[in-house]
Scaffold this motif. Structure first.
Motif, PDB file in Angstrom:
ATOM      1  N   ALA B  25       0.835  -1.203   0.000  1.00 50.90           N
ATOM      2  CA  ALA B  25       0.000   0.000   0.000  1.00 50.90           C
ATOM      3  C   ALA B  25       0.871   1.256   0.000  1.00 50.90           C
ATOM      4  N   ALA B  26       1.970   1.222   0.761  1.00 48.04           N
ATOM      5  CA  ALA B  26       2.876   2.376   0.828  1.00 48.04           C
ATOM      6  C   ALA B  26       3.560   2.614  -0.518  1.00 48.04           C
ATOM      7  N   GLU B  27       3.961   1.528  -1.161  1.00 50.70           N
ATOM      8  CA  GLU B  27       4.620   1.621  -2.468  1.00 50.70           C
ATOM      9  C   GLU B  27       3.633   2.154  -3.517  1.00 50.70           C
ATOM     10  N   LEU B  28       2.403   1.675  -3.439  1.00 54.23           N
ATOM     11  CA  LEU B  28       1.361   2.141  -4.365  1.00 54.23           C
ATOM     12  C   LEU B  28       1.105   3.639  -4.145  1.00 54.23           C
ATOM     13  N   ALA B  29       1.054   4.059  -2.893  1.00 50.62           N
ATOM     14  CA  ALA B  29       0.815   5.474  -2.563  1.00 50.62           C
ATOM     15  C   ALA B  29       1.971   6.345  -3.074  1.00 50.62           C
ATOM     16  N   ARG B  30       3.201   5.849  -2.923  1.00 51.76           N
ATOM     17  CA  ARG B  30       4.380   6.589  -3.386  1.00 51.76           C
ATOM     18  C   ARG B  30       4.303   6.805  -4.902  1.00 51.76           C
ATOM     19  N   LEU B  31       3.979   5.737  -5.642  1.00 48.21           N
ATOM     20  CA  LEU B  31       3.887   5.836  -7.096  1.00 48.21           C
ATOM     21  C   LEU B  31       2.735   6.750  -7.510  1.00 48.21           C
ATOM     22  N   ARG B  32       1.628   6.647  -6.796  1.00 54.73           N
ATOM     23  CA  ARG B  32       0.465   7.479  -7.144  1.00 54.73           C
ATOM     24  C   ARG B  32       0.735   8.953  -6.870  1.00 54.73           C
ATOM     25  N   ASP B  33       1.518   9.250  -5.831  1.00 56.20           N
ATOM     26  CA  ASP B  33       1.900  10.646  -5.572  1.00 56.20           C
ATOM     27  C   ASP B  33       2.708  11.200  -6.743  1.00 56.20           C
ATOM     28  N   SER B  34       3.618  10.389  -7.264  1.00 56.16           N
ATOM     29  CA  SER B  34       4.407  10.834  -8.423  1.00 56.16           C
ATOM     30  C   SER B  34       3.506  11.044  -9.637  1.00 56.16           C
ATOM     31  N   ILE B  35       2.585  10.104  -9.853  1.00 52.70           N
ATOM     32  CA  ILE B  35       1.645  10.240 -10.987  1.00 52.70           C
ATOM     33  C   ILE B  35       0.830  11.526 -10.844  1.00 52.70           C
ATOM     34  N   ASP B  36       0.384  11.816  -9.627  1.00 54.70           N
ATOM     35  CA  ASP B  36      -0.401  13.045  -9.407  1.00 54.70           C
ATOM     36  C   ASP B  36       0.434  14.299  -9.668  1.00 54.70           C
ATOM     37  N   ASN B  37       1.702  14.271  -9.264  1.00 52.04           N
ATOM     38  CA  ASN B  37       2.591  15.421  -9.526  1.00 52.04           C
ATOM     39  C   ASN B  37       2.773  15.616 -11.028  1.00 52.04           C
ATOM     40  N   ILE B  38       2.987  14.510 -11.733  1.00 50.45           N
ATOM     41  CA  ILE B  38       3.183  14.586 -13.183  1.00 50.45           C
ATOM     42  C   ILE B  38       1.909  15.103 -13.866  1.00 50.45           C
ATOM     43  N   ASP B  39       0.759  14.612 -13.420  1.00 47.23           N
ATOM     44  CA  ASP B  39      -0.505  15.058 -14.020  1.00 47.23           C
ATOM     45  C   ASP B  39      -0.710  16.561 -13.834  1.00 47.23           C
ATOM     46  N   ALA B  40      -0.354  17.053 -12.653  1.00 43.66           N
ATOM     47  CA  ALA B  40      -0.489  18.497 -12.404  1.00 43.66           C
ATOM     48  C   ALA B  40       0.422  19.266 -13.364  1.00 43.66           C
ATOM     49  N   ALA B  41       1.643  18.750 -13.553  1.00 48.60           N
ATOM     50  CA  ALA B  41       2.584  19.398 -14.486  1.00 48.60           C
ATOM     51  C   ALA B  41       2.015  19.391 -15.902  1.00 48.60           C
ATOM     52  N   VAL B  42       1.472  18.251 -16.325  1.00 54.78           N
ATOM     53  CA  VAL B  42       0.924  18.132 -17.690  1.00 54.78           C
ATOM     54  C   VAL B  42      -0.248  19.100 -17.880  1.00 54.78           C
ATOM     55  N   VAL B  43      -1.127  19.171 -16.881  1.00 53.66           N
ATOM     56  CA  VAL B  43      -2.276  20.095 -16.985  1.00 53.66           C
ATOM     57  C   VAL B  43      -1.778  21.530 -17.163  1.00 53.66           C
ATOM     58  N   HIS B  44      -0.752  21.897 -16.406  1.00 56.43           N
ATOM     59  CA  HIS B  44      -0.251  23.273 -16.526  1.00 56.43           C
ATOM     60  C   HIS B  44       0.482  23.503 -17.843  1.00 56.43           C
ATOM     61  N   MET B  45       1.180  22.494 -18.335  1.00 61.19           N
ATOM     62  CA  MET B  45       1.820  22.618 -19.649  1.00 61.19           C
ATOM     63  C   MET B  45       0.749  22.781 -20.733  1.00 61.19           C
TER      64      MET B  45
END
Lengths: 117, 117
Positions: B25-45
């Motif tokens: 669960a912790a590993e999944l949360a870590r990866l999902r946090d990165s995905i969320d950061n990337i998505d925010a970057a993509v939306v702003h780009m």
């Protein structure tokens, strides 16, 4: 044909190379350079995103978690719509785009799960 | 039902909160946090990209240039496929994504052109 519609004539003239004002062409080139830079950034961000989702896929396959996660997806969509709105991007477009990316991710996860079963 | 397929039983157990190992669960949360950061970057780009394409739209409408530009689009697709390949992203996916974004841009340009005619 002197009686052709003015719109058609204008479009034909504009479509001819050299028919566009030099300053207009320069402005268009400037904007397109920015678009190309942004596209390169987006491609690299998405490459990184798929690296993350591939890891998620392997984790899910290893622990027999289902490839799709509707609760997670609903949260992602709500968050991205809000981010889009703040960035003055059409939230409906952001949602369609995320669904497009998620569909690709689920396809990858299913492939990974099939390979690890 | 003791004769339920093992896959179904595993999926049911895994879908229950708390059934997943804490470290997973912790590993999944870590990866999902990165995905969320990337998505925010993509939306702003993409918000920035649409600012550029809106300017292109106004320029094209003002000078009666056609909303779509097949030569430009072919160049964009070839370039993005190459960038995707270098970044180990599926070039076919990058192309589909660009087409998806371009379709939205052309829709915007047509709206702008209709408003400025």
């Amino acid at each position: 044909m002197n009686n052709s519609a003015p719109d058609e004539a204008a479009t034909a003239a504009a479509a001819t190379p050299g028919a566009v004002d030099e300053s207009v062409a320069a402005e268009l080139a400037r904007l397109r350079d920015s678009i190309d830079n942004i596209d390169a950034a987006v491609v690299h961000m998405l490459a990184e995103r798929f690296k993350c989702t591939q890891q998620v896929g392997h984790l899910k396959a290893k622990h027999q978690l289902p490839p799709a996660d509707p609760t997670r997806e609903a949260n992602q969509i709500a968050r991205l719509r809000q981010l889009a709105e703040n960035a003055k991007l059409d939230p409906a477009f952001a949602e369609k785009l995320l669904n497009f990316i998620i569909a690709e991710v689920i396809r990858h996860h299913e492939t990974i799960a099939a390979g690890e079963d």
